[in-house]
Design an enzyme around this catalytic site. Sequence first.
Site, mmCIF file in Angstrom:
data_model
loop_
_atom_site.group_PDB
_atom_site.id
_atom_site.type_symbol
_atom_site.label_atom_id
_atom_site.label_comp_id
_atom_site.label_asym_id
_atom_site.label_seq_id
_atom_site.Cartn_x
_atom_site.Cartn_y
_atom_site.Cartn_z
ATOM 1 N N GLY A 15 15.809 25.892 -25.221
ATOM 2 C CA GLY A 15 17.015 25.590 -24.631
ATOM 3 C C GLY A 15 17.496 26.677 -23.462
ATOM 4 O O GLY A 15 16.545 27.210 -23.069
ATOM 5 N N LEU A 16 18.536 26.425 -23.009
ATOM 6 C CA LEU A 16 19.006 27.236 -21.644
ATOM 7 C C LEU A 16 18.812 28.831 -21.751
ATOM 8 O O LEU A 16 18.012 29.314 -21.272
ATOM 9 C CB LEU A 16 20.457 26.546 -21.388
ATOM 10 C CG LEU A 16 21.275 27.739 -20.551
ATOM 11 C CD1 LEU A 16 20.751 27.508 -19.084
ATOM 12 C CD2 LEU A 16 22.775 27.194 -20.530
ATOM 13 N N TYR A 141 32.970 22.311 -33.918
ATOM 14 C CA TYR A 141 32.120 23.118 -33.225
ATOM 15 C C TYR A 141 32.727 24.829 -33.552
ATOM 16 O O TYR A 141 31.729 25.572 -33.836
ATOM 17 C CB TYR A 141 31.772 22.703 -31.796
ATOM 18 C CG TYR A 141 30.912 23.884 -31.173
ATOM 19 C CD1 TYR A 141 29.423 23.744 -31.402
ATOM 20 C CD2 TYR A 141 31.316 24.660 -30.296
ATOM 21 C CE1 TYR A 141 28.633 24.605 -30.808
ATOM 22 C CE2 TYR A 141 30.490 25.744 -29.713
ATOM 23 C CZ TYR A 141 29.161 25.601 -29.925
ATOM 24 O OH TYR A 141 28.389 26.517 -29.328
ATOM 25 N N HIS A 184 27.624 20.188 -20.206
ATOM 26 C CA HIS A 184 28.693 20.955 -19.811
ATOM 27 C C HIS A 184 28.972 20.563 -18.563
ATOM 28 O O HIS A 184 28.480 20.431 -17.703
ATOM 29 C CB HIS A 184 28.451 22.461 -20.269
ATOM 30 C CG HIS A 184 28.286 22.821 -21.479
ATOM 31 N ND1 HIS A 184 27.150 23.158 -22.227
ATOM 32 C CD2 HIS A 184 29.435 22.987 -22.546
ATOM 33 C CE1 HIS A 184 27.487 23.346 -23.553
ATOM 34 N NE2 HIS A 184 28.793 23.288 -23.579
ATOM 35 N N TRP A 206 35.353 14.884 -12.766
ATOM 36 C CA TRP A 206 36.344 14.523 -14.046
ATOM 37 C C TRP A 206 37.510 15.498 -14.112
ATOM 38 O O TRP A 206 37.239 16.679 -14.199
ATOM 39 C CB TRP A 206 35.432 14.257 -15.230
ATOM 40 C CG TRP A 206 34.717 12.923 -15.246
ATOM 41 C CD1 TRP A 206 34.887 12.098 -14.479
ATOM 42 C CD2 TRP A 206 33.793 12.813 -16.322
ATOM 43 N NE1 TRP A 206 33.981 11.212 -14.753
ATOM 44 C CE2 TRP A 206 33.134 11.619 -15.961
ATOM 45 C CE3 TRP A 206 33.202 13.501 -17.156
ATOM 46 C CZ2 TRP A 206 32.067 10.926 -16.506
ATOM 47 C CZ3 TRP A 206 32.196 12.893 -18.145
ATOM 48 C CH2 TRP A 206 31.375 11.575 -17.649
#
Length: 319
Positions: A15-16, A141, A184, A206
């Site tokens: 992942g990141l 979460y 994200h 948004w």
Amino acid sequence: MTEVTKRILVTGGTGLVGRAIEKVVADGEGRTDEEWIFVSSRDADLTSSSETKALFERHRPTHVIHLAAMVGGLFKNLRSNLDFWRTNIHINDNVLHSAHESGVQKVVSCLSTCIFPDKTTYPIDETMIHNGPPHSSNFGYSYAKRMIDVQNRGYSEQHGRRFTAVIPTNVFGPHDNFNIEDGHVLPGLIHKVYLAKQSGSALTVWGTGKPRRQFIYSLDLARLFLWVLREYDEVEPIILSVGEEDEVSIREAAEAIAEAMEFGGELVFDTTKSDGQFKKTASNAKLRRYLPEFQFTPFRKAVKETCAWFNTNYANARK
């Protein structure tokens, strides 16, 4: 030849943050007495206790950096709070219990600033994690991540284990999830700017653009992870973040991305979409007491490098 005395298992290793740690280690921050093992969901389903146990038996780590999690942006969390709770509770319990049972010397888990109470005073610090409910948008979460701190204290008090956690602010960089719907805010904006530039249309952001965030570049976070693994000995978590003075609004972030991507079109804010938390300003005073000289990559430079990586790797990054 130096003998390898540390076998460091990194869950969520593709992942990141895992990719950033892998790069930093490869670029000279690794040590000759360390063997690094990066694993992903292809290597084991960490929601399964038997698969997690088998993974630990196979690699026999002495140290663990626990990054694996079910993650997503605001709108994915809003849809699936129960799924985030159940999946992450299983993953975390399996990893920490397998680490305990196999005699791992130290575990560093990754939390998030979204775990902090929604109603709070700012800046938030490490003592405030359990002072009230988290924001309702991602309570599943957040509560699951909070429980890692509870488990770390339990393993320390009952078994003398050195399990701790870090709390990064908003991480971004190469290998992020650039999915517009589920990613994200910053990687989502990078992808949106790319598409708006291709089509010659306006960039729709948004929300109002007013919420403020502290963004940390993944390569900076990776360097700090190595320090925590090697030097930080508290069970209590530590916030890893740029300073309060480096907080930026979503509008400012969108403008920095537009500049980095050489996008000259209009910015439009869709105020029918939720903003999420207005701010979650975190104090990095504890980090600065330990590392007063640590140099963070300037935000616009980090954005420029991330946008360049996205442009080069668009075919894979957009998925």
